[in-house]
Design an enzyme around this catalytic site. Sequence first.
Site, short mmCIF file in Angstrom:
data_model
loop_
_atom_site.label_atom_id
_atom_site.label_comp_id
_atom_site.label_asym_id
_atom_site.label_seq_id
_atom_site.Cartn_x
_atom_site.Cartn_y
_atom_site.Cartn_z
N SER A 41 -40.15 -9.40 -7.22
CA SER A 41 -40.04 -8.91 -5.84
C SER A 41 -38.94 -7.87 -5.77
O SER A 41 -37.98 -7.92 -6.57
CB SER A 41 -39.69 -10.07 -4.90
OG SER A 41 -39.33 -9.56 -3.62
N TYR A 66 -34.35 -17.44 -3.02
CA TYR A 66 -35.57 -16.73 -3.43
C TYR A 66 -35.20 -15.43 -4.15
O TYR A 66 -35.72 -15.14 -5.24
CB TYR A 66 -36.44 -16.44 -2.20
CG TYR A 66 -37.65 -15.57 -2.50
CD1 TYR A 66 -38.82 -16.11 -3.01
CD2 TYR A 66 -37.61 -14.19 -2.27
CE1 TYR A 66 -39.93 -15.31 -3.29
CE2 TYR A 66 -38.70 -13.38 -2.54
CZ TYR A 66 -39.85 -13.94 -3.05
OH TYR A 66 -40.94 -13.14 -3.33
P1 NAD Z 1 -49.20 -16.83 -1.78
O1 NAD Z 1 -48.45 -17.90 -1.08
O2 NAD Z 1 -50.58 -16.48 -1.31
O3 NAD Z 1 -49.29 -17.09 -3.35
C1 NAD Z 1 -48.41 -17.93 -4.03
C2 NAD Z 1 -49.22 -18.82 -4.95
O4 NAD Z 1 -48.32 -19.68 -5.67
C3 NAD Z 1 -50.19 -19.71 -4.17
O5 NAD Z 1 -51.47 -19.67 -4.79
C4 NAD Z 1 -49.57 -21.09 -4.31
O6 NAD Z 1 -50.53 -22.11 -4.34
C5 NAD Z 1 -48.87 -20.98 -5.66
N1 NAD Z 1 -47.83 -22.00 -5.76
C6 NAD Z 1 -46.76 -22.17 -4.94
N2 NAD Z 1 -46.11 -23.29 -5.29
C7 NAD Z 1 -46.78 -23.83 -6.35
C8 NAD Z 1 -46.59 -25.00 -7.14
N3 NAD Z 1 -45.60 -25.87 -6.92
N4 NAD Z 1 -47.48 -25.25 -8.13
C9 NAD Z 1 -48.51 -24.40 -8.36
N5 NAD Z 1 -48.74 -23.28 -7.64
C10 NAD Z 1 -47.87 -23.01 -6.65
O7 NAD Z 1 -48.25 -15.55 -1.70
P2 NAD Z 1 -48.39 -14.08 -2.31
O8 NAD Z 1 -47.83 -13.19 -1.29
O9 NAD Z 1 -49.75 -13.81 -2.84
O10 NAD Z 1 -47.32 -14.14 -3.51
C11 NAD Z 1 -47.66 -13.98 -4.87
C12 NAD Z 1 -46.44 -13.51 -5.65
O11 NAD Z 1 -46.01 -12.25 -5.16
C13 NAD Z 1 -45.21 -14.42 -5.54
O12 NAD Z 1 -44.54 -14.45 -6.79
C14 NAD Z 1 -44.33 -13.75 -4.51
O13 NAD Z 1 -42.98 -14.08 -4.65
C15 NAD Z 1 -44.62 -12.29 -4.86
N6 NAD Z 1 -44.33 -11.33 -3.80
C16 NAD Z 1 -45.06 -11.30 -2.64
C17 NAD Z 1 -44.77 -10.35 -1.67
C18 NAD Z 1 -45.54 -10.24 -0.38
O14 NAD Z 1 -45.16 -9.42 0.47
N7 NAD Z 1 -46.63 -10.96 -0.19
C19 NAD Z 1 -43.71 -9.46 -1.87
C20 NAD Z 1 -42.98 -9.52 -3.05
C21 NAD Z 1 -43.30 -10.45 -4.01
#
Ligand code: NAD
Length: 240
Positions: free
Chosen positions: A138, A151
């Site tokens: 991120s 985080y």
């Molecule tokens: P999301 O919540 O849709 O995806 C996160 C995934 O991680 C989900 O499928 C969830 O089931 C899984 N997960 C969480 N805890 C878990 C556990 N204990 N065991 C197994 N699986 C687990 O969110 P997203 O936005 O798609 O995020 C995906 C990645 O992108 C993450 O690493 C997040 O930090 C990063 N990210 C997202 C954004 C954004 O704006 N959406 C920005 C920067 C970084």
Amino acid sequence: MAERHVALVTGSTSGIGESIARRLAADGMHVVVHSGRSRSEGERIAAELGGSYLQADLSDAGTAGAAVAELLHGLGRLDVLINNAAIGWPIAHTDLDAATPEVWRRILEVNLISPWSVAAASAPYLARAGGSIVNISSHAGVRPKGSSVPYAASKAALNHITKLLAVALGPDVRVNAVAPGLVETPMTAAWTDVRDLWLARAPMRRPATPADVADLVAALIANPYVTGEVVLLDGGLNLT
Ligand code: NAD
């Protein structure tokens, strides 16, 4: 042993992970869809993509690493690991008491120690295949931002692990990270003030889509020379 290249995408039943899984399957890979809880959704997506499914809770890194080791023993091959799964935990950075040791431990276990265990279980297979790891980090790991201090710190440490592993595992395995800013997913749909910031200030005047992230991941997998890089994907917001 699987004939096609095999990719494991953690947290791939939603958001960015699902988009990456769909992109890698479209590129011809056998994709292992992973989730912690949503088994029926994971099995449905895996069947749709002609891949397979792994259920493993990343809140216990030892168990998660063992589950991946067992999966790979059965598959016999791994070309690509995408450490995508993570948890956020909105806490104002000024509220130090709210970021309790328990919150720190839960975030670090899922966002940092489990990706490490999964990478450790995957490394021998990736080395045999000449494969690569892409960690989904991120911009909060690069700049003093993010939904909470734990985080952001978990992502900063993931960025450093990316570089350390690139050195440790080269030349057999390349290790890179993508550090998105705001990405339009169901999780961020209500973050209107953050979205307004991107619309007003980012040179690209919009947040990223999950497909933007998947495109960059595919490019990092395809390039045979780039390793140890943390690539910001924030539409240029960091420049302003
Ligand atoms: P999301 O919540 O849709 O995806 C996160 C995934 O991680 C989900 O499928 C969830 O089931 C899984 N997960 C969480 N805890 C878990 C556990 N204990 N065991 C197994 N699986 C687990 O969110 P997203 O936005 O798609 O995020 C995906 C990645 O992108 C993450 O690493 C997040 O930090 C990063 N990210 C997202 C954004 C954004 O704006 N959406 C920005 C920067 C970084």
